[in-house]
Write a protein that holds these residues in place. Structure first.
Motif, PDB file in Angstrom:
ATOM      1  N   LEU A 124      -9.826  -6.342   8.984  1.00  0.00           N
ATOM      2  CA  LEU A 124     -10.318  -5.478   7.913  1.00  0.00           C
ATOM      3  C   LEU A 124     -11.643  -4.843   8.300  1.00  0.00           C
ATOM      4  N   ALA A 160      -5.763  -2.436   1.456  1.00  0.00           N
ATOM      5  CA  ALA A 160      -6.136  -3.760   0.985  1.00  0.00           C
ATOM      6  C   ALA A 160      -5.185  -4.776   1.603  1.00  0.00           C
ATOM      7  N   ASN A 164       0.819  -1.199   0.000  1.00  0.00           N
ATOM      8  CA  ASN A 164       0.000   0.000   0.000  1.00  0.00           C
ATOM      9  C   ASN A 164       0.866   1.267   0.000  1.00  0.00           C
ATOM     10  N   GLU A 168      -4.111  -8.520   1.168  1.00  0.00           N
ATOM     11  CA  GLU A 168      -4.295  -9.678   0.306  1.00  0.00           C
ATOM     12  C   GLU A 168      -3.703 -10.911   0.954  1.00  0.00           C
TER      13      GLU A 168
END
Ligand SMILES: Nc1ncnc2c1ncn2[C@@H]1O[C@H](COP(=O)(O)OP(=O)(O)OP(=O)(O)O)[C@@H](O)[C@H]1O
Ligand SMILES: [Mg+2]
Lengths: 242, 408
Positions: B354, B367, B46, B369
């Motif tokens: 999250l 995000a 990020n 992942e």
């Protein structure tokens, strides 16, 4: 005399070799056992009976002398060869039956085959169950040892010792912690396998009554063989008893 | 099933409590490793994404102009020149279309975009702001920076007479879409003063840039800065992000131009990221050590408890290697279970994270992942460490004297 199954010549065993407490437990044992024999090993406590049995069973190695098993000099064999020889030539029955508690009766009996020949086949499984039926446990085939009586556990141990049809079974006080009645049954069972299948037995016992029912009585005193005599009367007596 | 499997599984099932204990330990260990790795990877990706959202991977510029002494020393004589450093003026890259073509063909470079950049003043009424103008070819520029994603209003239109500006600049000037403003530069041939219509507003993520950004077409900017047909810099995009510095050095050598990679421009950031990576790695190593010690200690206890059984198996003709494998297998099995449960736990932790970690406006902070490779490598790592943990106990089990074990 038939071909010698085991032959010990001048076998010695010392413990604590190289330390201050080195003791010689067996002082030059000469002993031969033929196929199909049914012999008792007697003697006072601490005389070295278990030690001798462990030597014959390849669980320990002698400090001196020669030990030939089925014609092979064991001192010349590697650890792996000894292990393989033990797997196929010898069966063990101990005083405290020593079953694996996590396995059922049938599984305990199939373990030696699993070790020697790989994954258990249906055929071998059935053979194990037949053996358990032969020792009178037809209705306890899938019981874990914890749910069997002492005598029943000892029967499983006998079935296990016989599962690979070894020529010799070594039994260290197999009836040691059973009552007279159960001891008689176990002893009769050993005798039956000896007669029906020609398996040789070397049985350590403290019970003179049971020793007298063997074909041969070997007496160990202080690590030396003090007596080794055939028990001629016995066969007739056993036969008469039945 | 082979002997080792049968016995290993049975031993594990028998020691139920101990087994769950070590599976639990391995589970927590694997979960922590996966979660932390995912978190830090997500954070770093990020950060890099944000940094590179407004920066080219490599920027190629002309070399700085160097002043040299005019007078050459005569033989036997010395000259003490006093050379003043030159003021750097806006210059074009020599033969930039040729350089661009060469760079485009170069392996490792996926896009090249020419730019003319320079300072100017934006005027509207009494408002007068100093701005940084970038003249770009939209099609090429888009392949370097996803400028369309940064539009907050309008479109990225930079036809002659059109401009896209930073959203804060727009409010400073008090203008919006379709409004007009003027740009003034002090060109060599006298001041240039032209009016432009705003076609789009962009948010570049950094306040200062939003205050100063003005995008024009390449040709417009060339005229504005008096660089007809020129390009003051080439922006490059590479296919391997962390190879940018290597590529930049090669480009600099091959073209004789200055080439700065994002890694050089952001060396502080990279140092921080590296420190973060080292920290995560350290945590992972210590977690692994703790899990290994946990599995090992429980297995050692189990070896002691099972001395008799091991003795019987040996008397039965099981070899030393076999007994060893029984225990190595137990280590592998609990570790595998631990990694399965740990993966599930880590996934749950990420989902919760999250859901909890959100910006003020409710959008996720970044995000996260969960790379399938992370799971696979954790599982493999766990099994390796599980086996490693079992080495000492297995060795103990296999060297046990069967005669002694049976006498008990
Ligand atoms: N590992 C050992 N280290 C030292 N001495 C030992 C060891 N094992 C056995 N002994 C000794 O060897 C001698 C013979 O022991 P062993 O167990 O063979 O006797 P035993 O005839 O089987 O006795 P029991 O009838 O009580 O079972 C004993 O004095 C014993 O203390
Ligand atoms: Mg004894």
């Amino acid at each position: 005399m038939a071909e010698a199954l085991i032959e010990l010549a001048g076998v010695r065993k010392s413990y604590g070799v190289g330390t201050e407490i080195e003791v010689e437990v067996l002082h030059g044992i000469n002993l031969a056992l033929a196929a199909g024999e049914f012999a008792a090993l007697v003697g006072p406590s601490g005389s070295g009976k278990s030690t001798l049995l462990n030597l014959i069973g390849l669980l320990e190695s002698p400090s001196g002398g020669s030990y030939r098993l089925r014609g092979r000099e064991t001192a010349e064999l590697s650890e792996a060869e000894l292990t393989a020889l033990r797997a196929t030539s010898l069966g063990f029955v101990f005083q405290f039956h020593h079953l694996l508690p996590a396995f059922t009766a049938t599984e305990n009996v199939t373990l030696p085959g699993l070790n020697a020949h790989g994954p258990v086949t249906g055929e071998r499984r059935e053979a194990a169950r037949d053996l358990l039926r032969a020792v009178g446990l037809g209705d306890r085939l899938d019981h874990p040892p914890g749910k069997l009586s002492g005598g029943q556990q000892q029967r499983v141990a006998i079935a296990r010792a016989l599962s690979l049809a070894p020529p010799l079974v070594l039994a260290d006080e197999p009836t040691g912690n059973l009552d007279t009645h159960a001891a008689d049954d176990i002893f009769a069972l050993l005798r039956r396998f000896n007669e029906e299948r020609g398996v040789a037995f070397l049985i350590v016992t403290h019970d003179p009554r049971l020793a007298r029912r063997c074909d041969r009585i070997i007496e160990l005193v202080d690590g030396t063989i003090a007596g080794d005599r055939p028990n001629a009367a016995v066969r007739g007596a056993e036969a008469a008893g039945r | 099933m082979p002997f080792e499997w049968v016995v290993a599984l049975r031993f594990l099932r028998e020691g139920r409590f101990q087994t769950w204990l070590i599976i639990g330990g391995a589970t927590v260990g694997v979960a922590v490793v996966i979660f932390i790795t995912a978190l830090v990877n997500g954070l770093q990706a990020n950060t890099i994404r944000r940094t590179l959202g407004t920066q080219a991977h490599i920027v190629v510029r002309p070399l700085e102009e160097v002043a040299t002494a005019q007078r050459q020393p005569e033989a036997g004589a010395a000259v003490l020149p006093r050379v003043q450093a030159r003021a750097q003026r806006l210059r074009s890259i020599d033969q930039w279309p040729a350089v661009q073509a060469t760079l485009e063909r170069r392996p490792g470079i996926v896009a090249v975009s020419p730019q003319v950049t320079g300072p100017a003043f934006a005027l509207r009424g009494d408002a007068n702001k100093s701005v940084a103008v970038q003249g770009v070819e939209p099609e090429r520029y888009r392949r370097i920076i996803a400028i369309d994603d940064k539009l907050v209003a309008g479109r990225f239109g930079v036809q002659p007479g059109e401009a896209v500006i930073g959203k804060d600049l727009a409010s400073d000037l008090g203008i919006g879409l379709d409004d007009r403003f003027r740009l003034v530069t002090a060109g060599a041939a006298g001041p240039v003063d032209d009016a432009y219509t705003v076609t789009g507003l962009v948010d570049l993520g950094i306040r200062d840039m939003n205050r100063r950004a003005v995008f024009l077409g390449l040709r417009t900017a060339q005229a504005l800065f008096d660089l007809p047909g020129g390009a003051s810099q080439l922006d490059l995009k590479v296919d391997e992000l962390f190879a940018a510095e290597t590529v930049a050095q090669q480009v600099a050598r091959e073209t004789g131009l200055t080439a700065d990679s994002w890694m050089k421009t952001n060396d502080q950031l990279l140092a921080a990221l590296y420190a973060q990576t080292v920290t995560t790695r350290t945590i992972r190593i210590f977690v692994a050590i703790v899990v290994v010690l946990g599995i090992a200690s429980v297995l050692v206890v189990s070896v002691v408890q099972k001395r008799r059984e091991i003795g019987i198996l040996r008397a039965m003709g099981a070899s030393r290697g076999r007994i060893q494998r029984v225990f190595l297998l137990q280590g592998a099995i609990v570790a595998l279970w631990g990694s399965l449960l740990g993966s599930a736990l880590a996934t749950a932790m990420v989902v919760v994270f999250l859901r909890v970690a959100r910006n003020a406006d409710g959008s996720p902070i970044f995000a996260l992942e969960l790379d399938p490779w992370l799971y696979v490598s954790s599982a493999l790592g766990a099994v390796v460490f599980g086996v490693l943990a079992a080495v000492a106990p297995a060795r103990r089990a296999s060297t046990l004297d069967p005669a002694q074990a049976i006498r008990m």
